[in-house]
Design an enzyme around this catalytic site. Structure first.
Site, mmCIF file in Angstrom:
data_model
loop_
_atom_site.group_PDB
_atom_site.id
_atom_site.type_symbol
_atom_site.label_atom_id
_atom_site.label_comp_id
_atom_site.label_asym_id
_atom_site.label_seq_id
_atom_site.Cartn_x
_atom_site.Cartn_y
_atom_site.Cartn_z
ATOM 1 C CG ASP A 226 47.216 43.849 40.497
ATOM 2 O OD1 ASP A 226 48.373 43.684 39.907
ATOM 3 O OD2 ASP A 226 46.531 42.807 40.559
HETATM 4 C C1 BGC Z 1 49.245 40.452 39.729
HETATM 5 C C2 BGC Z 1 49.698 41.089 41.225
HETATM 6 C C3 BGC Z 1 51.129 41.269 41.185
HETATM 7 C C4 BGC Z 1 51.785 42.220 39.843
HETATM 8 C C5 BGC Z 1 53.271 42.387 39.291
HETATM 9 C C6 BGC Z 1 49.670 41.582 38.667
HETATM 10 O O1 BGC Z 1 49.156 40.750 37.845
HETATM 11 O O2 BGC Z 1 48.137 40.429 40.255
HETATM 12 O O3 BGC Z 1 49.664 40.385 42.349
HETATM 13 O O4 BGC Z 1 52.038 41.883 42.082
HETATM 14 O O5 BGC Z 1 50.968 41.573 38.651
HETATM 15 O O6 BGC Z 1 53.471 41.445 38.912
#
Ligand code: BGC
Length: 735
Positions: A226
């Site tokens: 993530d």
């Molecule tokens: C989120 C993800 C997301 C990523 C990119 C993170 O903060 O948890 O779900 O895909 O950011 O934006």
């Protein structure tokens, strides 16, 4: 040069991290750079220099489909597949190789700020819907990314908190949806979560990312972090994390670790190979210059219609009958809340609102009634009451404002804003019949106010076409067909995780174990506001003719007939549960194992078929380190919700035949229940060893004795020695 192994160590290390927020690193002519983009229900394609993972900066316009809370409520995998394919077309048109979604975490508490991005409190339903989105996305060759792996069920302290969860609960509740998606839909990528699981960060959890994901489930794609989930690059790579996103500029740590012999170069190379494999997979994605904006808006509208749930409809106030004077009340009718905040935030191509959509079809009066920022406004409220008083029906739009729920934090209450509830009471007192339409990403409590309304239509967050979709349902051009994928409790305090959520001091204990959602309420018989699976339509369905047939060992076919006994076309969601009754709870009272959504015209019938297998009866056994099927009775229940079981059949499973090893520490009860142990023990008893005949013993004594480990009888002066126990154990070992 065509292979990763020919790159320098520094080049290989560079491949294990992105080049910026949304791109992977290229390596000469060996690996091209790939473009990744959020998100689960619409593209959030950010252009250069405006990259962020929080949805702060704008992105290119794209269709905002209903978020998972609503798509899940459709219980319609075919529709989810089509939404996935539409997403992929837009992704491709925007030059995106991998769509960062879907999210398949379980809704453990209604308070989780990100529940709008997740499908359900139930792993089976979550897995089926998640897999459908993935196959839809990948049907055009665009990659999907199933997230957030794993046990990411809250936003509070999400980057540090340790989810303390026992093995059986992990296996039965928090992992199965991921497993189903991996096995059935073969996503190209997986995104690990931020949190820790039993102390270890998901991003460096070797068991999770390698042993389980690849070893057991056969995942053959790429694991990315993530955004910002990596804490230790070297530990993460060693655990099986292939790609850090976005880059932290720490490639030198990897080079250094390899040089110092702390990390095998082959591990770095393997991560590069997986990136190359991903590049090859998406290379052939179908290319589009654009998409039909109106057609995709229509798909969003269809999905929104399918996702709204009609909770109650007393006296058939819905659909709105022609000729009635209708007042539309509530700012949310005019200014819809149609998606959640954070990384999944989409800039829509269009935006419908219910007020305009209703107004285009029938004559309506309107008053906003309240302010979205929650500040009381007597003038607005008084005007709305006046408008209501002049109407036969008041359709009152209530819900949560953006500020109430979002990625990044959890709610502390499930109540609607007080000013809105107060307005509802006053509108009801003014005399019209009241229809409440809700807009919210997480469940809101209805207990305190629903007696003021004849009908309640739960509209969740319905995406950019939600306004027109709601009008379709209110006016009755379509019947509602959504079903709850999560229980609406009577009170927040009834929620099984309530005492534990969201934890403190860096830990959140999953103390309710596998009793999540209806598994808890149905086991205890707790009253709920609306049960899992509930949802009304504008017609009535009859269930009949349940037939079960044993088709193999631990395999049954289940068939029944569903008839539309009402006056209108509508969809029914037929739900199949396996049920276990016991004097005291030994496992969840019932669990969803199948469902089918079918559309029927008035008078029409359809035969619905399911297959049940041993896997549907299995529980995770910690002592065996695997799935176990107990021999014994169980029931098949078919119904329209977990509390509206229409047909039921009693069946029995032969179990899985497992007869575990017996030792001196196995109890008398375990010995007697064991096919070989029972026999040898009885033989011994029949030889007149001086041991009491347990089976003829007084019931209280027998009850006591059954729970005693065999070896302990040695000290009870009843003639059982350690030697005899040893002999028994070896007799069992020899079969
Ligand atoms: C989120 C993800 C997301 C990523 C990119 C993170 O903060 O948890 O779900 O895909 O950011 O934006």
């Amino acid at each position: 040069m065509t292979s990763i192994s020919q790159l320098t160590l520094a080049e290989k290390a560079a491949l294990t991290s992105g080049s910026d927020t949304w791109h992977t690193q290229a390596a000469g002519d060996v690996v091209p750079a790939l473009t990744l983009s959020d998100g689960p229900h619409g593209m959030r394609r950010q252009v250069k220099s405006a990259g962020d993972a929080l949805g702060l900066n704008n992105s290119l316009p794209a269709t905002c489909f209903p978020p998972a809370v609503a798509l899940g409520s459709s219980w319609d995998p075919e529709l989810a597949h089509r939404v996935g394919a539409a997403l992929a077309r837009e992704a491709s048109a925007q030059g995106v190789d991998v769509v960062l979604g879907p999210g398949v975490n379980i809704k453990r508490s209604p308070l989780c700020g990100r529940n709008f991005e997740y499908f359900s409190e139930d792993p089976h339903l979550t897995g089926v819907m998640g897999a459908a989105v993935v196959t839809g996305i990948q049907s055009l060759g665009v990659g999907a990314c199933v997230k957030h792996f794993a046990v990411n069920n809250q936003e509070t302290d999400r980057m540090r908190v340790s989810a303390e969860v026992d093995e059986q609960t992990l296996r039965e509740i928090y992992l199965p949806a991921f497993e189903r998606v991996i096995r059935d839909a073969r996503p190209y990528t997986v995104m690990c979560s931020y949190n820790r699981i039993n102390g270890e960060y998901a991003s460096q959890h070797r068991w999770l990312l390698t042993d389980l994901l690849r070893g057991e489930w056969g995942f053959d794609g790429l694991v990315m972090s993530d955004w910002g989930a990596v804490n230790d690059r070297v530990a993460a790579l060693a655990a099986g994390l292939d790609l850090e996103m976005p880059p932290t500029g720490t490639d030198a740590e990897i080079v250094e670790a390899v040089r110092a012999g702390r990390l095998a170069e082959s591990v770095v190379e393997l991560a590069g190979e997986r990136l190359l494999k991903l590049a090859r997979r998406v290379e052939n994605r179908r290319r589009f210059d654009g998409w039909d904006v109106a057609a995709h808006h229509e798909i969003a509208r269809e999905a929104a219609r399918a996702g709204a749930v009609l909770l109650k409809n007393d006296g058939g106030v819905l659909p709105l009958a022609p000729g009635r004077r209708v007042a539309v009340l509530g700012e949310l009718a005019r200014t819809p809340r149609y998606q959640g905040s954070g990384s999944s935030h989409v800039v829509p191509t269009r935006l419908d609102n219910a007020l305009d959509a209703l107004g285009a079809a029938i004559e309506v009066s309107f008053a906003p009634g309240y302010r979205l920022d929650g500040h009381p406004d007597e003038e607005l409220a008084a005007r709305a009451v006046e408008v209501a008083a002049a109407a036969d029906v008041a359709v009152l739009f209530l819900g949560l404002p953006d500020a109430a729920e979002s990625e990044g934090f959890d709610r502390t209450t499930i109540d609607l804003p007080a000013a809105q509830v107060e307005l509802l009471r006053r509108v009801a007192e003014a005399g019209p019949e009241v229809v409440v339409v809700l807009s919210n990403g997480g469940v809101v409590s209805v207990s305190e106010w629903q007696e003021c309304a004849s009908a309640v239509l739960e509209g969740w967050l319905l995406g950019q076409a939600g306004g027109s979709a709601l009008a379709d349902l209110l006016l009755g051009t379509h019947s509602p067909s959504g079903r709850l994928t999560e229980t609406i409790p009577l009170r927040l305090a009834d929620v099984p995780s309530h005492l534990y959520f969201p934890g403190a001091d860096g830990r959140v204990v999953y103390g309710e174990g596998r009793y999540v959602g209806y598994r808890h309420y149905d086991t205890l018989g707790t009253e709920v506001a609306y049960p899992f699976g509930h949802g009304l339509t504008y017609t009535r369905f009859d269930y009949s003719g349940l037939e079960t047939r044993e088709t193999g060992e631990n395999e049954w076919s289940v068939e029944l007939t569903v008839t539309n006994a009402g006056e209108r076309f509508a969809h029914e969601v037929v739900q199949l549960y396996v049920a276990f009754e016991a004097e005291r709870p030994v496992r969840p009272r019932r669990e969803l194992r199948g469902f089918a959504k079918i559309g029927l015209n008035p008078g029409e019938s359809e035969r619905v078929r399911f297959t049940l297998t041993g896997a549907d009866l299995a529980q995770w056994s910690v002592s065996r380190g695997g799935w176990a099927i107990d021999a014994g009775p169980f029931a098949v229940e078919v119904g329209a919700s977990s509390r509206d079981i229409r047909l039921r059949a009693e069946l029995s499973s032969p179990g899985d035949g497992y007869a575990g090893p017996l030792t001196g520490m196995s109890t008398l009860g375990e010995w007697l229940a064991h096919p070989v142990g029972g026999r040898v023990l009885k033989e011994l008893l029949s030889q007149g060893t001086g041991l009491p005949d347990f089976e003829r013993a007084d019931p209280a004594l027998l009850g006591l004795a059954l729970g005693v480990p065999l070896i302990k009888f040695r000290t009870f002066g009843i003639g059982l020695s350690a030697e005899i126990v040893d002999r028994l154990v070896s007799a069992v070992e020899q079969g």
